[in-house]
Design a protein around this motif. Structure first.
Motif, PDB file in Angstrom:
ATOM      1  N   GLU A 198     -15.327 -16.917   8.834  1.00 48.94           N
ATOM      2  CA  GLU A 198     -14.953 -16.100  10.001  1.00 48.94           C
ATOM      3  C   GLU A 198     -16.079 -15.132  10.358  1.00 48.94           C
ATOM      4  N   ALA A 199     -16.624 -14.440   9.348  1.00 50.76           N
ATOM      5  CA  ALA A 199     -17.716 -13.491   9.599  1.00 50.76           C
ATOM      6  C   ALA A 199     -18.966 -14.217  10.084  1.00 50.76           C
ATOM      7  N   LEU A 200     -19.282 -15.350   9.454  1.00 50.15           N
ATOM      8  CA  LEU A 200     -20.462 -16.124   9.844  1.00 50.15           C
ATOM      9  C   LEU A 200     -20.333 -16.640  11.275  1.00 50.15           C
ATOM     10  N   SER A 201     -19.150 -17.128  11.635  1.00 45.65           N
ATOM     11  CA  SER A 201     -18.946 -17.668  12.982  1.00 45.65           C
ATOM     12  C   SER A 201     -19.001 -16.571  14.041  1.00 45.65           C
ATOM     13  N   PHE A 202     -18.552 -15.360  13.698  1.00 45.77           N
ATOM     14  CA  PHE A 202     -18.627 -14.234  14.639  1.00 45.77           C
ATOM     15  C   PHE A 202     -20.087 -13.855  14.895  1.00 45.77           C
ATOM     16  N   ALA A 203     -20.883 -13.772  13.820  1.00 49.01           N
ATOM     17  CA  ALA A 203     -22.310 -13.470  13.976  1.00 49.01           C
ATOM     18  C   ALA A 203     -23.002 -14.564  14.795  1.00 49.01           C
ATOM     19  N   HIS A 204     -22.633 -15.802  14.541  1.00 53.88           N
ATOM     20  CA  HIS A 204     -23.231 -16.926  15.272  1.00 53.88           C
ATOM     21  C   HIS A 204     -22.864 -16.858  16.746  1.00 53.88           C
ATOM     22  N   PHE A 205     -21.623 -16.493  17.057  1.00 51.86           N
ATOM     23  CA  PHE A 205     -21.182 -16.402  18.450  1.00 51.86           C
ATOM     24  C   PHE A 205     -21.931 -15.311  19.186  1.00 51.86           C
ATOM     25  N   LEU A 206     -22.124 -14.162  18.544  1.00 54.19           N
ATOM     26  CA  LEU A 206     -22.826 -13.064  19.205  1.00 54.19           C
ATOM     27  C   LEU A 206     -24.250 -13.451  19.576  1.00 54.19           C
TER      28      LEU A 206
END
Length: 262
Positions: A103-111
């Motif tokens: 979840e944290a990795l995907s949020f950073a990737h989305f930003l």
């Protein structure tokens, strides 16, 4: 004969002790990973809210990814306990922390990219310098982890409404969450508990749509420069958040808060 039976029971005792010790070790590591991942998400929200342009959001993403290196080092230390069939034996202990990390990795990737992180990209972060994976990433953990992203995107979209360009980013985020919900729906019968994640995604999508609808409809009534409209939206969002907290505390005295822009 009795000696042979005794030796067998000694072996069983040692095996059970090893199993429980390893299990407790992995549970503790998973909790630590969950805590670091949550702190990373909070960091990303704070930096993304302060970001004024795309380059600042990329910097925020990089800061989050740097913090996630701590998690990757922890998984590197856990690999010896998850060799071969051992991973499947302890998969339920590893899964909660792994989903929070995704979840944290995907949020950073989305930003940084405005896209959903792929299965291959997640697995690549769980490999050593030699390219060998610490353990296999299951499809279910990947899907459940990225499904949790939609809740963070709802917070990201609504909290940034009053910022310059926030309304357009909120609409883009809304479309992204809508596509995620639609794409994940086909996996629901095959992944345990994904239907619960989809229900939460539907709620997050509804909140973004309601906020985006209100902003689009109400701002169309005002012939004002974009900067002034952003300020009006920001004041309305702040007022909405204050009233929402009052309702949660139960001290709103039964009064409904004002409709935005009235």
């Amino acid at each position: 004969m009795s000696s042979s039976i005794y030796d067998h029971f000694l072996f069983f005792r040692e095996s059970l002790d090893d199993y429980h010790d390893r299990r407790e070790k992995l549970i503790k590591a998973s909790r630590d990973i969950t805590n670091i991942s949550k702190k990373t998400i909070f960091l990303l929200h704070r930096l993304a809210l302060e970001a004024k342009d795309a380059s600042a959001r990329i910097s925020a993403s990089q800061a989050g990814l740097k913090k996630l290196h701590e998690v990757q080092k922890m998984y590197a230390d856990m690999k010896d306990d998850l060799v071969g069939d051992q991973f499947w034996r302890y998969q339920r202990q590893v899964s909660p922390g792994l989903q929070e990390y995704i979840e944290a990795l995907s949020f950073a990737h989305f930003l940084e990219n405005g896209k959903l992180v792929t299965y291959e990209q997640v697995q690549a972060t769980l490999c050593g310098a030699d390219g060998v994976a610490y353990f296999p990433l299951t499809i279910s953990d990947y899907l459940l982890g990225v499904s949790d992203l939609t809740g963070e995107l709802m917070r990201f979209a609504i909290s940034g409404f009053g910022k310059p360009g926030g309304r357009s980013r909120a609409l883009e985020t809304c479309n992204f969450v809508r596509n995620c919900k639609s794409d994940f729906e086909s996996f629901t019968p095959h992944v345990w508990e994904l239907h619960k994640k989809q229900a939460v995604t539907a709620q997050s999508l509804s909140k973004i749509e309601d906020a985006a609808y209100t902003a689009v409809v109400r701002t169309s009534e005002y012939d004002l420069p974009p900067e002034m409209l952003d300020d009006i939206v920001n004041q309305t969002v702040l007022s909405y958040n204050r009233n929402d907290r009052k309702i949660e505390r139960g001290d709103d005295n039964g009064e409904e808060f004002n409709e935005p822009f009235h």
